[in-house]
Design a protein around this motif. Structure first.
Motif, PDB file in Angstrom:
ATOM      1  N   ARG A 198       0.851  -1.194   0.000  1.00 18.99           N
ATOM      2  CA  ARG A 198       0.000   0.000   0.000  1.00 18.99           C
ATOM      3  C   ARG A 198       0.880   1.235   0.000  1.00 18.99           C
ATOM      4  NH1 ARG A 198      -2.415  -1.323   5.640  1.00 18.99           N
ATOM      5  NH2 ARG A 198      -2.868   0.918   5.616  1.00 18.99           N
ATOM      6  N   ASP A 204      -0.730   4.339   1.020  1.00 18.92           N
ATOM      7  CA  ASP A 204      -1.418   5.372   1.778  1.00 18.92           C
ATOM      8  C   ASP A 204      -0.514   5.885   2.888  1.00 18.92           C
ATOM      9  OD1 ASP A 204      -2.459   3.804   4.479  1.00 18.92           O
ATOM     10  OD2 ASP A 204      -2.429   2.499   2.707  1.00 18.92           O
ATOM     11  N   TYR A 207      -0.143   4.074   6.437  1.00 18.91           N
ATOM     12  CA  TYR A 207       0.665   2.853   6.409  1.00 18.91           C
ATOM     13  C   TYR A 207       2.149   3.184   6.274  1.00 18.91           C
ATOM     14  CZ  TYR A 207       2.841  -1.436   4.747  1.00 18.91           C
ATOM     15  OH  TYR A 207       3.693  -2.508   4.579  1.00 18.91           O
TER      16      TYR A 207
END
Length: 280
Positions: free
Chosen positions: A70, A72, A75
């Motif tokens: 990921r 984002d 994270y």
């Protein structure tokens, strides 16, 4: 560990060496040019990786981009915090795909790479290594790649952009120096000890060792899968003779499944060529 303290004495790792340990994971969408097949398996626990690196004595790591499941910010902030807590410097995010020299898709490739450089900044990486190009070196392809590298450096001043003696655009020292000269110092150089394999490989390495600021210190294996430690010592000595002073991220991708053990064997050679307290 302060970033300024990174040197050949820092025990450092290129996480490609742990490809089997990390279950050969390749995140969906992370290799649009197909350099590696995507993995259907679960993502590795990157939040636990820094502590495991520290347990094995590593103070610095280069992280392959395709291990990140990921992008984002929450994270990436967790991954950044895990490295900080373990006191392991994320020295370089390695963007292992892309073609900045493509005559048709070069701008689109630049924009794809840019998303990963944003991630590198969010991770707190000191550097990000990008592929200069997968076209043969010509005046046109070198100039196109250099221009897009400069654009990326301008977009992402928080990360030191470097490229590597890798893929079709940079098959020799002349192409490397030709590209770097065109960037006007905005882009640095990561030297990989294993990418050039011809009979003149030592001369080629010697010709670029003096401009390298970071390194993937790959140990080769012979036909029987054993580490070629004599060749490794020769390549490391070329760096030492050039006054190399950056980190040496260990790389082992031979057939022996004991990745940690073979990395220790390689590190013993690094310590003998670059002992603690040496000028490097």
């Amino acid at each position: 560990m302060p970033t300024a303290a990174l040197s050949p004495a820092t025990k450092a790792l290129h996480t490609w060496s742990l490809f089997r340990t990390l279950d050969r994971y390749v995140a969906p969408g992370s290799m649009p040019l197909g350099g590696l097949p995507e993995s259907p398996g679960p993502a590795p626990d990157l939040l636990a990786l820094p502590a495991e690196l520290a347990r094995h004595g590593y103070g610095s790591a280069q992280l392959c981009h395709f291990y990140l499941p990921r992008l984002d910010q929450p994270y990436l902030a967790e991954v950044r915090a895990a490295f900080a807590e373990a006191e392991v410097v994320l020295e370089c995010l390695l963007v292992d795909d892309g073609d900045l020299a493509d005559p048709v898709e070069g701008d689109a490739q630049r924009d794809w790479v840019s998303t990963w450089l944003t991630a590198a900044g969010d991770l707190g990486a000191v550097r990000a290594r990008v592929v200069a190009g997968q076209q043969p070196p010509t005046e046109e392809t070198l100039t196109a790649s250099a221009g897009r590298l400069q654009q990326l450096a301008d977009r992402h001043p928080e990360v030191r952009l470097v490229t590597e003696n890798w893929h079709a655009l940079l098959p020799d020292a002349a192409a490397v120096t030709g590209l770097l000269d065109r960037t006007g110092g905005q882009v640095g150089f990561l030297v990989d000890l294993g990418n050039w394999k011809g009979p003149d490989r030592h001369a080629q390495l010697a010709a670029v060792a003096g401009v390298a600021e970071t390194c993937q210190a790959k140990v080769r294996t012979d036909a029987d899968g054993r580490l070629d430690l004599a060749e490794y010592r020769t390549c490391l000595t070329i760096l030492a003779d050039a006054g190399y002073a950056g980190p040496l991220a260990l790389v082992h991708d031979g057939p022996d499944p004991d990745e940690w053990g073979r990395l220790e064997d390689a590190h013993a050679v690094v310590r003998s060529v670059f002992p603690a307290g040496s000028p490097g």
